[in-house]
Scaffold this active site. Structure first.
Site, PDB file in Angstrom:
ATOM      1  N   SER A  67      -9.311  -6.432  19.240  1.00  0.00           N
ATOM      2  CA  SER A  67      -8.339  -6.790  18.196  1.00  0.00           C
ATOM      3  C   SER A  67      -6.883  -6.684  18.632  1.00  0.00           C
ATOM      4  O   SER A  67      -5.997  -7.133  17.896  1.00  0.00           O
ATOM      5  CB  SER A  67      -8.559  -5.932  16.947  1.00  0.00           C
ATOM      6  OG  SER A  67      -9.713  -6.350  16.257  1.00  0.00           O
ATOM      7  N   LYS A  70      -5.130  -9.891  18.505  1.00  0.00           N
ATOM      8  CA  LYS A  70      -4.604 -10.415  17.244  1.00  0.00           C
ATOM      9  C   LYS A  70      -3.077 -10.361  17.201  1.00  0.00           C
ATOM     10  O   LYS A  70      -2.437 -11.191  16.540  1.00  0.00           O
ATOM     11  CB  LYS A  70      -5.178  -9.635  16.057  1.00  0.00           C
ATOM     12  CG  LYS A  70      -6.683  -9.762  15.908  1.00  0.00           C
ATOM     13  CD  LYS A  70      -7.194  -8.815  14.829  1.00  0.00           C
ATOM     14  CE  LYS A  70      -8.708  -8.850  14.723  1.00  0.00           C
ATOM     15  NZ  LYS A  70      -9.227  -7.854  13.758  1.00  0.00           N
ATOM     16  N   TYR A 192     -12.224 -17.289  18.535  1.00  0.00           N
ATOM     17  CA  TYR A 192     -11.927 -15.905  18.147  1.00  0.00           C
ATOM     18  C   TYR A 192     -12.702 -14.911  19.013  1.00  0.00           C
ATOM     19  O   TYR A 192     -12.141 -13.938  19.524  1.00  0.00           O
ATOM     20  CB  TYR A 192     -12.260 -15.710  16.673  1.00  0.00           C
ATOM     21  CG  TYR A 192     -12.112 -14.288  16.187  1.00  0.00           C
ATOM     22  CD1 TYR A 192     -10.856 -13.711  16.045  1.00  0.00           C
ATOM     23  CD2 TYR A 192     -13.233 -13.517  15.874  1.00  0.00           C
ATOM     24  CE1 TYR A 192     -10.719 -12.401  15.604  1.00  0.00           C
ATOM     25  CE2 TYR A 192     -13.102 -12.219  15.426  1.00  0.00           C
ATOM     26  CZ  TYR A 192     -11.851 -11.661  15.302  1.00  0.00           C
ATOM     27  OH  TYR A 192     -11.710 -10.365  14.870  1.00  0.00           O
ATOM     28  N   TYR A 244      -5.991  -0.790  11.340  1.00  0.00           N
ATOM     29  CA  TYR A 244      -7.039  -0.912  10.314  1.00  0.00           C
ATOM     30  C   TYR A 244      -6.641  -0.148   9.050  1.00  0.00           C
ATOM     31  O   TYR A 244      -5.468  -0.089   8.711  1.00  0.00           O
ATOM     32  CB  TYR A 244      -8.391  -0.473  10.875  1.00  0.00           C
ATOM     33  CG  TYR A 244      -8.754  -1.162  12.172  1.00  0.00           C
ATOM     34  CD1 TYR A 244      -8.652  -2.541  12.298  1.00  0.00           C
ATOM     35  CD2 TYR A 244      -9.180  -0.442  13.279  1.00  0.00           C
ATOM     36  CE1 TYR A 244      -8.980  -3.188  13.483  1.00  0.00           C
ATOM     37  CE2 TYR A 244      -9.508  -1.080  14.478  1.00  0.00           C
ATOM     38  CZ  TYR A 244      -9.406  -2.446  14.565  1.00  0.00           C
ATOM     39  OH  TYR A 244      -9.721  -3.078  15.731  1.00  0.00           O
ATOM     40  N   VAL A 262     -11.413  -2.289  18.983  1.00  0.00           N
ATOM     41  CA  VAL A 262     -12.629  -1.493  19.079  1.00  0.00           C
ATOM     42  C   VAL A 262     -13.134  -1.355  20.515  1.00  0.00           C
ATOM     43  O   VAL A 262     -14.123  -0.668  20.763  1.00  0.00           O
ATOM     44  CB  VAL A 262     -13.757  -2.032  18.159  1.00  0.00           C
ATOM     45  CG1 VAL A 262     -13.350  -1.923  16.703  1.00  0.00           C
ATOM     46  CG2 VAL A 262     -14.134  -3.453  18.543  1.00  0.00           C
TER      47      VAL A 262
END
Length: 308
Positions: A67, A70, A192, A244, A262
């Site tokens: 992530s 992102k 993705y 998160y 993660v």
């Protein structure tokens, strides 16, 4: 002017303190390929805007950034869409797990922020509409920012994610049903999964993060990729949404804008000064690196450096 901290000594102190914490977390075993990574790995790198570099542990070993990607896809999308981007994705903390579908129903397919999975899928869709191969464009962007021309995808991780990505597939279809996904669902998902499977080291992530530390300009080249205002806003979203549903606690403990993944990596920014990357694969219950978050808390405490 306050003297610069002895970053190398501080990193070595931190590594000794936090390494034992790895035994208390668990690797991301819901992605089988990530479950194979040894939980006791640890690395940390600090790169300053004046060109100094400090590292400890396995700082040159590449891992799946997951992530953290992102952040960089958001940078790319914001450069293209400017303020219109926020019509499709929000800027608020979610308060829910990163892979939750709950809010999408109530909020008509508009994800709460670009760093939860739903928001990242919308951002990926923006890239898919602009690039023939969005995943390759993300990879080239990361190569450009890090200076590492041999960065690549971990195909085994990407395939593992695709094989077990039922929740992300459900999310993408759900967003599509609300008209907030323009590209074919499978195109978005495959891009993705591959962007999340890019492998980078802490050294390379810290170099890439200097763009945000330098208010939107790449220090090595002087190229302005974002305006100072855009860089400020992305740092703000990192602080409030980047870790998160633990973002509030992370801001309280660490006090730096950051994005976690993660794969066990966390990239944090101290605007005007430096970028710091940490990697420890064992995660806490929120999906953040257990030893990594503690390492960053020690870092801001021992250096006296944070945004507050």
């Amino acid at each position: 002017m306050t003297a610069s901290p002895d970053y190398q000594a501080i990193l070595e102190t931190i590594a000794a303190k936090v390494r034992p914490l790895a035994a208390q977390g668990r690797v991301a075993d819901y992605i089988p390929e990530l479950a194979k990574v040894p939980a006791d790995k640890f690395a940390m790198a600090v790169h300053t805007l004046d060109g100094r570099r400090f590292a400890v542990g396995d700082a040159d070993e590449r891992f799946s950034i997951q992530s953290i990607s992102k952040l960089f896809t958001l940078l790319m999308a914001l450069r293209m869409k400017k303020e219109t981007l926020w019509q499709r994705v929000g800027r608020e903390p979610s308060g829910n797990p990163f892979n939750s579908l709950v809010q999408l129903e109530h909020e008509q397919g508009i994800p709460r922020n670009p760093f939860i999975n739903a928001g990242a899928l919308v951002i990926t869709d923006v890239l898919c509409r602009h690039f023939v191969q969005a995943d390759r464009a993300v990879l080239e962007f990361l190569r450009r920012l890090s200076g590492a021309t041999d960065l690549n995808f971990d195909s085994a991780v990407a395939e593992s994610e695709a094989e077990h990505g039922y929740r992300n597939a459900a999310m993408a279809n759900f967003i599509k049903s609300f008209g907030n996904l323009d590209s074919p669902v499978d195109t978005v998902l495959q891009s993705y999964f591959r962007q999340c499977a890019v492998r980078m080291s802490c050294q390379e992530l810290a170099t890439a993060g200097l763009l945000l530390a330098n208010h939107g300009t790449v220090p090595a080249s002087g190229e302005a990729l974002l305006t100072p205002s855009e860089a400020k806003r992305i740092n703000a979203i990192l602080l409030t949404c980047g870790t998160y549903d633990a973002a509030g606690d992370f801001a309280f403990r660490v006090g730096l804008p950051a994005k976690s993944g993660v794969g066990g990596g966390i990239l944090a920014i101290l605007p005007g000064e430096l970028a710091v990357a940490v990697w420890s694969p064992a995660l806490d219950e929120n999906g953040n690196s257990l030893a990594g978050a503690m390492a960053l808390e020690h870092f801001t405490t021992l250096t006296g450096r944070s945004v507050f």
